[in-house]
Design a protein around this motif. Structure first.
Motif: not given
Length: 381
Positions: A256-271
């Protein structure tokens, strides 16, 4: 009567699709005139690709990537269309999931997230620029170093040796070169689906909370958490970001940390899964919603899929039944969210016996639920 089925998998026994199939068949025999819509769900872990592809009438595409130990494996990703845009659906559980390793082979020092970087490059090569990535169920604890390495980042030890991004490489890391990072990432929308909110480091971080189930003993946990901190220092400095304390940074061993470092959004999986499956639209047109999971208890309140489904149903003014394999500690705390909570296990039995009888027990419970719904529709609202 229209009934929407939106369960999670019954982990260890039944996939979400199989759960839907059993419930639908049983209910149809009791309620032959009912309109039953099955939407197998997931929360970013195992089954995410199948759930979304099935609901969105997409397709499965095979690919070869690095597995949990860095060796090539055959796996797949999902292809769907969203607002006329091609979208790739990837789940780490099918790349380096914990069940892919025998118990004695589980060691976060020897596992890598390179497979996710490989998968991202595969879909980028095929022209996808919108990617959904399910983060549940990983066997790794490398902070996403392996993923970034496969995407062109370079990691070096103090002696100048290039590191490929296994968990053990965190402790040897001395220098990062991001000049070779795939430039196509800047063109992408990356959305990561996670059911955890842990930060990267510390007592509630990736290593302390999830490292032991991935094979780390107490000494390894302390070493990896300290090494992860140094890795975070280097990556945050190189990327000019601060993401280590963000919600979900600790997902999938720090991916999650690495993905955010390249611009990813982290969202609740079920959502994320619910949105891609069109869950709200189906609920709005329903009379009843039925959800469930392998075991429901007080922890279900903390972001588990059935609570997400119940909240969406409540927002639409629809009643929801919970039909789970078992009801555990503090299950009564779920009652405000559900019209009723039903366990498929009706007598004392061992876990092994319950798993073996999962289909039969679910069939019986589904028939009982159908009879209750039939009676409920006879009473004035």
């Amino acid at each position: 009567m229209k009934i929407v089925l939106a369960p999670d998998s019954y982990k260890g026994s039944l996939t979400a699709a199989r759960v839907c199939s059993i419930i639908e068949r049983a209910m149809k025999e009791e309620l032959p005139d009912a309109d039953i819509v099955s939407i197998p769900m997931a929360d970013g872990g195992e089954g995410t690709v199948d759930a979304i592809v099935r609901a969105a009438s997409g397709r499965i595409i095979e690919m070869t990537v690095s597995g949990p130990l860095g060796l090539p494996i055959q796996t797949c990703f999902g292809d769907i269309s969203q607002n006329s845009e091609r979208c790739a659906i990837i789940e780490v559980a099918s790349l380096f999931g914990l069940p892919m390793l025998a118990q004695e082979a589980r060691d976060p020092l020897n596992t890598t997230s390179r497979g996710l970087g490989d998968a991202i490059r595969v879909v980028l090569d095929m022209g996808y620029r919108r990617l959904y990535i399910g983060l549940g169920g990983s066997s790794t604890n490398d902070g996403g170093m392996g993923m970034l390495s496969a995407l062109g980042a370079r990691f070096y030890s103090g002696s100048g040796e290039e590191l490929r991004g296994f968990g053990r490489d965190l402790a040897a890391l001395n220098h990062i070169d991001l000049s070779g990072l795939d430039p196509r990432l800047a063109e992408c929308t990356l959305i990561a689906a996670s059911d955890v909110t842990n930060p990267l480091l510390g007592p509630q971080g990736a290593t302390h909370v999830y490292g032991p189930q991935k094979g780390a003993d107490s000494e390894t946990v302390e070493m990896l958490d300290e090494a992860m901190g140094k890795y975070a220092d280097l990556l945050e400095s190189a990327m000019r970001i601060q993401k280590r304390d963000s919600s979900g940074a600790g997902a999938a061993g720090g991916i999650g940390f690495a993905l955010m470092s390249i611009g990813a959004q982290i969202r609740p999986g079920a959502e994320v899964v619910g949105m891609l499956c069109g869950l709200d639209e189906h609920i709005q047109a329903s009379d009843w919603v039925l959800t469930g999971e392998g075991s429901s208890d007080g922890q279900t309140l903390y972001g588990k899929l059935p609570i997400y489904v119940a909240r969406r149903a409540s927002a639409a003014g629809k009643p929801t039944l919970l039909l789970s394999g078992s009801l555990g500690d503090n299950w009564q705390s779920l009652l405000p969210y559900f019209t009723g909570c039903i366990s498929t296990v009706t007598r004392p039995s061992s876990l092994e016996e319950s798993l073996l009888q999962a289909e039969r027990n679910l069939d019986i419970a589904s028939r009982n639920a159908a009879r209750l719904l039939f009676k409920a529709q006879s009473f004035p609202k």
